[in-house]
Every structure is written in C-alpha cells, then in structure tokens.
Design a protein around this motif. Structure first.
Motif: not given
Length: 682
Positions: A375-378, A493-500, A470-474, A510-513
């Motif tokens: 996950x990470x920002x757009x 995903x841009x969503x952290x998908x913590x439920x998974x 790739x590019x999952x919503x939730x 997590x990918x950071x700038x």
C-alpha cells in the motif's frame, strides 16, 4: 507406529503418514495446540478447560471437553493412528515424540548448531590443529553451525499458532517462538559476517528490520553487514533513520550497543573483518512460560541481561551455545575482507526501494506468506515496485541455489481499477480475466461468481502460482480472488487493507515517498542531468513530495529541453513548480493515468463527509504537520473521536502517520484537496 507430524510454526498443521488431518477450527484447535505444547506430559482437565475457555468456561465445560477429545481421536483414527491422545488419571496426554513437532525440531536444531561450532579461542590458544586443507577448525564449525541454523529456519512458516484464538497462553507461546526465531536469525547474520558473506546477511536482515523496526539488535547487525559489504555510507544513513524513528515514535535514543557500532563506523574508513564468534558462549533461550512484558528498545525485562552487558538480546540460561555478543562485535579489531563487488556499486533500478523489494523477497519465499499487501499514496510507485519484483522472481535461475522456479504455475495479473476513473472490476469480471490467463476457455466458465472463485482456487492449487491483484479498492474486492493451495497473491492498493492483515494474515508492505537523495537519483537516471549543485535536484524532489510519478513527469520536462537543443535547467523548473497556483498544472503528462491532480484525489470518493471536511480544514489552513490535539481543536471533537477521524485519512494514505499521535499532510495532497473543495463548491 504411523508417523504423526504437527506443525506449529505458522498455522496449526497436522499430518499422519504425510496426509493432512482436518482439525475443525475454534476450540478443538486450541485443545490440540495446548496438548502439543506439553507433548508427552499430563495436562489436567482443569488446565485444559482454562486453555480452551479462559476465565469464563461454560457449566458443561468438562462434558464438552470430553467431546472435543473424542472428535480429535476420531480424526486421528480415520487418518490411521489410534494412540495420539491418551486419557490418564485427571487429564490427557498427547503421545508424540518431540521430533514429530516442528517447534521442538526447530529448538533441537538450534541446540545442535550451538554444539558444533567450536570456540575460536581454542584455535588461538593452540588447542586446535588445522586440517589438511588449512581451514581452522573453528571456521569449519561455523559453516556447519550455519547449515544447521538454516535447516531450523526452513521449518518456520510464519508466526507460531497463527489463526488460533488469541488466548493469553497462545500469545505467550507465539511470542516465545518468535523470540527464538529472531535470535536464530541474528546468530545467522553473525555467522555470515564471520564467513565473509556480508551481502547475504544484508539481504536476510532487511525484511527482518522492516517487520521488527524496534528490535535494535537487528539494526546493529544490519549496520555491521552493510559496513562489511563496503557500504559504510549507507550504514551511517541507516543509523540516522533508526535514530529518528526511535525518537519520533518512542521518544528514546538508540541503545548503547547500537550507538557503539555507529561510533565505530565513524572512526573506520573501510570494511572490516567480522570478529571471531567463539569469545562468548550463551545458551538458546528456554521457552517462555508467561507473556512477555513489553519494553522499550534498550530496556530489559526482569531476569534478562541487557545486550551491552554480554548476552545477546533476550538470551539467558546456562552457557552451552556459541553466540556473538553485540558488544564483542562493536569492539572487534579490524582485519581484512574482499572489497565490494561491481554489482554492489551499480545503481539500483529502483532507487530507494531495496528494503521493500527485500521484504517481498522474504515474505514470498517458499513456505512463507501467501498474501502480501503493498500500500501507499497515489503516485508512489506501488505497481512499478511489484512489477520489478515479479520480473526478478520470474527470471531466477538454478545458479541462485533454487531447486525450482519460485512460481512454477506462472504469474496472473489483473488491474482491479479500485482507484481509477473507470468503475472497479466486479468479482466475476476479475475472476474471468484470471481464469482465462490460467488457460480456461471463456465458453466453459460458469456465470456464478462463487463457482468462478472455486475454479480459480482449484486451478492455482496444482502448482504454486503468483496472482497480482493491482489497484484494489478494498478487502471485499480482493477476498474472492485469492488463489488456492500454496499459491500466493500480491495486492497493491492506496487503501491499507488492514482487514486482510487482521483476518487473512496478510503481510503489509507500506511504500513511502522517496527521500531527497533517492529522488535525485531517479531524476539523474532518467535525464542524465548532473547539475553542479545537487540542491537543485533536491528542491525538485521536495516540490514533488518525493512521489516517483511526479518525478517522472518532471524528468520528462527536463528531457524536453535536451530534445530542443537546450541544457536542462533544474533550477528554472523548480522556480516554475514553486508557484502553488500552477504546480499541479505542471505535473500533468496529458492523460488521466499521469495527471497528478487526478491521481491525488481518487481516494477522496472513499471518505465520509466528516473525513472529507477534516481534510479540507487541514489543507485550507496549510497544516502539514499536526497531531491529535490539533485535529480535536480544529473539529471541536474529543481526542479519541479526533484520532478515529484522522485514522480514516491514514488508512487511504491521504495522510501519513509519523508517530503514535502525529501525522503529516503532503504538500501536493494539500494543493489537490484545496482545489477539489473549490471545484465542489462551484
């Protein structure tokens, strides 16, 4: 007697004569796990009731417990063995040998490894004689110790007893096993250094420091491994990152051992030989019997010797095993090793992403995780990161000591369009795409999504396959698409998908700038620009918030100057980008996929009205660095409610969490949020 194998290092796994035995979830798995942890010994009925139900057992607990034991016996009997669980006076006993349990075999291999590595002092004192090949006995012992530790680590499938209800004794046993695992990993790193395999040590330590960022003994070994690889500058930068991380997150300084290694690296100007590993000897830690008390880095639990006083982090007990102590490493005398390879000096194809790639490599190795969330920002480069890793994994060769391809079933890929101008893919659409890639004919596919999901699981269960979602919503969009058997999935995903992570056991990356230096390397690599003052490139990186997509757009502008016969002028371009009113206009490559304004605002549609209002208030006020108290003051809410509100922005990566209650809003996200609100008002 028919062989029984019980796996605890990961999810509970039971096999009789090699065939899996189905153990129903819930209480029966807790019962079997409790018996296995005390295999061969009596557990009273009262002890078992406490382990299965905790402090509030039902009135029928004794009767129900007997029923559970009967069902477990029936399962073993059907698999071909009748003697697994024995009823004895007052309770029950599991009749298996220690070598039939992977956790006990892990511990036995660790003990054997400690015994085969002869103390290096014996060689120095003349007690050892060189063999015909001239190799000192201690060094040969270290190689054998490393081999046995590798055998032990091969049994590790993940956190012990994963999937069980988190009863206190389950958490305690899992924590104890993980501590032993990390100590073995640390010992392996020490042996790598002793045997001149510093680069291997770096690649093995990277994912561990990412997964356990507050374990300073891992960072200590990573700094030394980088130093021995000829990458002292990188080691010093890593220390600075760790120091800031500990200060921002915990408010503490690095422990004495870590500071000592840092001071040593500042004094020395070249790679050094690792110290001999026989100067101190301690035993592997015995299994814990009570939950570990949390401590801050550098602090010790009651009865534990701090690393800087002579024992490896967390080790205690009688001295029977060979261990390199952190202070011994820090104080080692200099020697000589071969210099870094050309490959180590070559520029990395993805600057600043070595750690994320190492985590993917470790998490998706044989017997490791089956689900990874990236996950990470757009615009941060999640898809590029995964694509690069997939290409490198797909091109692995036998020369890399792999018995077979990592994914003999191949790689399946689908863009789920979760954060996209187009509507997200439905489960049926995504499953159809994946099954066609797997070789199924469209005309033969069922229409029912549940049937399609079952077919995908069967198709991927035959051979280990990698599914890239790739590019999952939730999480709900992802779950029907997960493969079967030992196949694995990587989700971006841009969503952290913590439920998974919580429900499906996913490993989260997590990918950071990018930082200034890595961002500048991206620009230099793409354009060939080598300005007299690197500060010009650093300023461009800062104006792009370190987002690789924005940096690539800027690199295109710089390259355009070359196309027209001019000289690239980073300073001039930085001046244009400094104008906030037109910065997002500059960061537009001409289509929706590469328009930073669109990329940065796609997650806004997932916000609640209260979250959207908070984002606007933060953006309008230019509040880039803030904490929970700031949010409470801006919104008129209590601290707990404010924390919950900002957490929604964090979970879709519109805001970055910097510490327990501190956050940062990126400058580009601020500009995009202000523009989006103005457009909504109009």
């Amino acid at each position: 007697m028919t062989s029984i194998d019980i796996g605890m290092l990961g999810e509970l796994d039971v096999r009789v004569a090699g065939a899996p035995v189905l153990i129903p979830g819930g209480k029966q798995r807790l019962l079997l796990a409790a018996l296995t942890l005390r295999a061969g010994r009596l557990l009273t009925t009262e002890e078992l009731i406490d382990r299965v139900w905790g402090e509030e057992p039902p009135e029928t607990a004794r009767t129900t417990l007997r029923g559970y034991v009967k069902r477990l016996r029936t399962g073993f009997s059907r698999a071909g063995t009748d003697t697994a669980i024995e009823a004895v006076s007052g309770g029950y006993r599991l009749c298996v040998c220690p070598e039939d349990i992977d956790l006990e075999r892990f511990r036995a291999l660790r003990r054997e490894a400690a015994e085969v590595s002869a103390p290096a002092t014996a060689w120095r004192n003349g007690a050892g004689e060189p063999a015909a090949d001239g190799v000192p006995p201690g060094r040969r012992g270290h190689a054998e110790e490393l081999r046995r530790l590798q055998d032990a680590l091969a049994r590790w499938r993940g956190r012990a007893l994963s999937g069980l209800e988190p009863m206190p004794w389950v958490v305690s046993a899992a924590d104890a096993a993980e501590e032993e695992y990390l100590q073995v990993c640390e010992r392996r790193a020490e042996l790598r250094l002793e045997l001149g395999e510093a680069e291997r040590a770096v690649s093995e330590l990277r994912p561990l420091t990412t997964a356990h960022p507050h374990r300073e003994s891992l960072w200590t070994r990573l700094l030394l491994a980088l130093h021995h690889s000829g990458r002292t500058a990188e080691a010093l930068l890593t220390y600075d990152e760790v120091r800031r991380m500990l200060a921002d997150g915990l408010g503490v300084e690095p422990c004495a051992s870590l500071r000592g290694v840092h001071e040593r690296l500042l004094r020395e100007d070249g790679p050094q030989r690792a110290p001999s590993v026989g100067s101190r000897r301690t035993a592997p830690a015995p299994p814990a019997t009570a939950p570990a008390t949390p401590t801050r880095p550098g602090e010790t639990r009651p009865g534990e010797v701090p690393p800087e006083t002579g024992q490896q982090g967390g080790d205690h007990g009688p001295a029977t095993g060979a261990v390199v102590t952190v202070d011994t490493v820090a104080a080692a005398a200099p020697g000589s090793v071969s210099g870094p390879t050309a490959a180590a000096d070559a520029p990395h194809p993805l600057p600043g992403r070595q750690r994320e790639l190492a985590v993917l490599d470790g998490a998706l190795g044989p017997g490791r995780a089956r689900l990874v969330v990236v996950d990470g920002p757009g615009g941060v480069g999640k898809t590029a990161l995964v694509s690069h890793w997939v290409r490198s994994a797909a091109t692995e060769t036998p020369e890399q000591n792999l018995p077979q391809p990592r994914f003999p079933g191949g790689v399946l890929h689908v863009d789920l369009r979760g954060f996209d101008p187009e509507p997200p893919l439905t489960a049926a659409e995504a499953l159809t795409d994946l099954l066609v890639q797997a070789g199924c004919a469209v005309s033969e596919l069922p229409a029912d999504p549940l049937a399609l999901a079952a077919l995908l699981r069967r198709a991927t269960a035959r051979n280990r396959t990698l599914v890239v979602l790739d590019n999952a919503r939730d999480a709900a969009q992802v779950r029907p698409l997960l493969p079967g058997g030992t196949s694995a999935a990587v989700v971006t995903s841009q969503n952290q998908l913590r439920g998974l992570v919580a429900r499906d056991g996913a490993v989260r990356v997590s990918v950071r700038p990018l930082g200034p230096q890595d961002g500048a390397r991206v620009l230099a690599t793409l354009t060939g620009v080598t300005p007299g003052d690197p500060a010009d490139l650093y300023e461009l990186v800062d104006l792009c918030d370190g987002l690789p997509l924005a940096l690539r757009i800027v690199a295109g502008d710089l390259a355009e100057d070359l196309t027209h016969g001019g000289e690239p002028d980073p300073a001039l371009l930085a001046g244009r980008l400094a104008a906030e009113a037109t910065r997002l206009d500059q960061l537009d490559a001409g289509d929706a996929a590469t328009n930073m304004r669109a990329v940065l605002t796609r997650a806004h549609a997932q916000l609640t009205p209260a979250q959207a209002e908070l984002l606007h208030v933060l953006a309008a006020g230019g509040k880039l660095d803030f904490d929970v108290d700031d949010v409470a003051g801006l919104t008129g809410r209590g601290r707990n409610e404010a924390r919950t509100l900002v957490r929604g922005l964090v979970m879709v990566n519109l805001v970055a969490q910097r510490g327990p209650d501190t956050f940062r809003l990126g400058d580009l996200h601020r500009l995009a949020a202000v523009e989006r609100r103005q457009a909504d008002v109009r």
